[in-house]
Enzyme design. Structure first.
Site, short mmCIF file in Angstrom:
data_model
loop_
_atom_site.label_atom_id
_atom_site.label_comp_id
_atom_site.label_asym_id
_atom_site.label_seq_id
_atom_site.Cartn_x
_atom_site.Cartn_y
_atom_site.Cartn_z
N CYS A 34 0.84 -1.18 0.00
CA CYS A 34 0.00 0.00 0.00
C CYS A 34 0.88 1.24 0.00
O CYS A 34 2.10 1.16 -0.14
CB CYS A 34 -0.91 0.01 1.22
SG CYS A 34 -1.96 -1.46 1.39
N VAL B 42 12.39 -11.14 -18.59
CA VAL B 42 12.71 -10.03 -19.48
C VAL B 42 14.11 -10.26 -20.05
O VAL B 42 14.98 -10.80 -19.39
CB VAL B 42 12.63 -8.68 -18.73
CG1 VAL B 42 13.68 -8.58 -17.66
CG2 VAL B 42 12.72 -7.51 -19.70
N ASP C 48 -3.53 -8.86 8.13
CA ASP C 48 -2.34 -8.76 8.97
C ASP C 48 -2.29 -7.40 9.68
O ASP C 48 -1.69 -7.27 10.75
CB ASP C 48 -1.07 -9.01 8.15
CG ASP C 48 -0.98 -8.15 6.91
OD1 ASP C 48 -1.97 -7.51 6.52
OD2 ASP C 48 0.11 -8.13 6.28
#
EC number: 6.3.5.4
Length: 616
Positions: free
Chosen positions: A2, A285, A97
């Site tokens: 977040c 990649v 959590d």
């Protein structure tokens, strides 16, 4: 994963609009929801990337039952289910959590940190104590910036969130920029901006009207070495990495793996295949330049474990991508592998929300080529000066036509580096621009000792061997300031959470106890890690030399990106305190093929874009 932000005011009450501005700056870190808490001297901001308990019960800021403790949290606590049993009497409203952290704090206060197994940065406002408690995980996986003055304390997951407080201005910190030229990153606590600092790995801050108290709650040590056999250590390592992988698969959204084709990501792919009941997606990649591409090996591993494999080939499109990268990284950052990491994150984010990576395998198990070069230099330094002089004289007599041979160049360089002290010798291997080379492009302030940051890290390194000490230094410096920054910013630019089993602090502590002779053995790097997994990995992956996540910037700046670089370098040279003639001379030597300065040019091109976006 977040984004968090907030402010504790020491005077006028902060405006709720500040929290909204912070959230606007962090939308990429949490596109699923946003929240604000504002009361008294505090505002808290949160952007949510939903991974555990996708319901509204997991939204933040989150408060306890009586509304006296409030938290904003970024990251993952992998052992939250086990910790929840310790606070079973707490009236939980969610399966997150974050709420477990809130309950633990109510029960144990600041000491709750010692129980957390994960990656995190959080802030807890305790109204009862009238105190803000901020903390960052042990290895520094999640970012946490702040500004502190007489009016208040502003913090955020991004520099932009801190700058959302109009009292904070984006002034360039010149001593920090000089350090950037040396290290390719700005060493903590600096950021490149005057007055904006970062909380360090394994640190917590307590903030109230009396000021800011900073403490360290964990410190890695190499002092206690195991006397177990190699076979036993390999078995223990495999068990620990398996458990760390199992915990990192806890998610209510799809999980994939970054698969480079190297040993570390191949180990993680093998462990996910063993632990998970679901088929795994792998994401790789590569480059059109074959010498820099590992796609062939990634395919070999993907075929071995029958993964759902996805690939992306990078082309040099810096005109469009560089401004985006600099905008997400926010601080001066000199590692061009940020570019492929950004692209592979983009590919993965189309399919999953969480990826597992092999980050920190090199630091914990001595995988970098520079550890081998350091051994050679260390041996040269231990040789009497008279013998070194004889060797240098002998190399001077080698015909000019042979001096370009790799082994001869390496021997000559080793003899030169051996003249320095132990810190200076390692700096020659890890720092890009030192001494006169830096002063050729820089007319600004100089530190009394440009290696002070590295010397401090060596001062903490307590291992019994040189290999122990240099890996310890890398875990304290390069890992949190460069590698983890690269992965966090590139992945979160696409709202993708990256997790590495090698970063589990239980694994890191175990690795620190493994004698160096089982990490670097007879010239073979990661010896123990290879022995632990050679029965499940393709032999080509186990036995091949390390390639690394290199980027062909030397070729790019002589070719497709030549004019892009020249235009930005001209602009940087016009700024104080840079030296236009020195920058131009370095670039011309590179273009002419007289020197390979591609990485230095990358540093300067990035710096100009940083000035343009944040300072101008």
């Amino acid at each position: 994963m977040c984004g968090i932000g907030g402010k504790l005011s020491f005077g006028a009450r902060p405006d709720e609009a500040l929290a909204e501005r912070m959230n606007d700056c962090m939308r990429h870190r949490g596109p699923d929801a946003s929240g604000v808490y504002a009361n008294g001297p505090v505002v808290l901001a949160h952007r949510r990337l939903s991974i555990l308990d996708l319901s509204a019960a997991g939204r933040q800021p989150m408060s306890n039952r009586d509304g006296t403790v409030h938290v904003v949290f970024n990251g993952e606590i992998y052992n939250y289910r086990e910790l929840r049993e310790r606070v079973a009497d707490y009236p939980f409203d969610s399966e997150t959590d974050t709420e477990v952290l809130l309950a633990l704090y109510e029960q144990e206060g600041v000491d709750c940190l010692r129980r957390l197994r994960g990656m995190f940065a959080f802030a807890i406002w305790d109204e009862r104590e009238e105190r803000l408690f901020l903390a960052r995980d042990r290895l520094g996986q999640k970012p946490l910036y702040y500004h502190h003055d007489e009016t208040g304390f502003t913090f955020g997951s991004t520099v932009g969130a801190v700058l959302a407080d109009g009292r904070v201005t984006p002034d360039p910190d010149l001593p920090a920029l000089r350090e950037y030229l040396t290290y390719q990153y700005v060493p903590r606590p600096r950021t490149g901006f005057v007055g904006i600092e970062q909380v360090g790995p394994a640190e917590y801050l307590l903030v109230d009207d009396d000021g800011v108290r900073r403490e360290r709650y964990w410190q890695l040590s190499f002092a206690q070495q195991s006397d177990a056999s190699a076979r036993m250590l390999a078995n223990r390592l495999r068990r620990r990495l398996r458990e760390a992988t199992r915990l990192r698969l806890r998610s209510d959204v799809p999980v994939g793996v970054f698969l480079s084709g190297g040993l570390d990501s191949s180990v993680v792919t093998a462990l996910v295949d063993e632990v998970s009941e679901d088929p795994v997606g792998t994401y790789s990649v590569g480059f059109e330049e074959a010498a820099y591409s590992e796609l062939e090996y990634a395919r070999t591993v993907a075929d071995r474990f029958d993964t759902d494999h996805h690939e992306f080939t990078v082309t040099p499109d810096l005109v469009d991508t560089l401004p985006t990268l600099v905008g997400h990284y926010e601080t001066p950052f000199g590692d061009p592998s940020a570019l492929p990491t950004y692209y592979v994150s983009q590919v993965a984010a189309d399919h999953v929300t969480v990826v597992l990576t092999g980050d920190a395998g090199d630091e914990t198990f001595a995988g970098y080529d520079r550890y081998t070069r350091d051994r050679v230099v260390d041996a040269a330094a231990a040789t009497p000066r008279s013998l070194r002089d004889v060797g240098r004289t002998g190399l001077g007599r080698v015909p000019e036509s042979l001096r370009g041979r790799t082994l001869l160049r390496q021997a000559d360089r080793a003899l030169d580096i051996a003249e320095g002290d132990p810190v200076e010798r390692y700096a020659e291997l890890v720092c890009r621009t030192l001494g006169e080379d830096a002063r050729a492009v820089w007319n600004g302030p100089e530190a009394e000792d440009e290696l002070a940051w590295l010397r401090a890290a060596f001062g903490e390194a307590d291992g019994p061997t040189r290999i122990d000490r240099v890996t310890h230094v890398d875990l304290r410096t390069y890992l949190p300031e460069a590698l983890l920054v690269k992965v966090d910013r590139a992945s979160m630019a696409h709202s993708l959470e990256a997790r590495s089993p090698f970063l589990d602090h239980d694994v890191v502590e175990f690795a620190a106890s493994v004698p160096a002779k089982y990490k670097w053995r007879r010239g073979e790097k990661k010896w123990l890690l290879k022995r632990a997994f050679e029965d499940v990995l393709p032999p080509d992956v186990v036995d091949r030399p390390k390639q690394g996540f290199g980027v062909p910037v030397d070729e790019w700046f002589r070719g497709e990106l030549r004019e892009v670089a020249r235009e930005r370098l001209d602009r940087l040279g016009a700024r104080d305190p840079f030296d236009a003639r020195g920058i131009d001379a370095e670039f011309e030597r590179h273009v002419a093929g007289e020197a390979n300065y591609g990485l230095r040019i990358w540093d300067l091109v990035w710096l100009e874009e940083w000035y343009a976006q944040f300072v101008d």
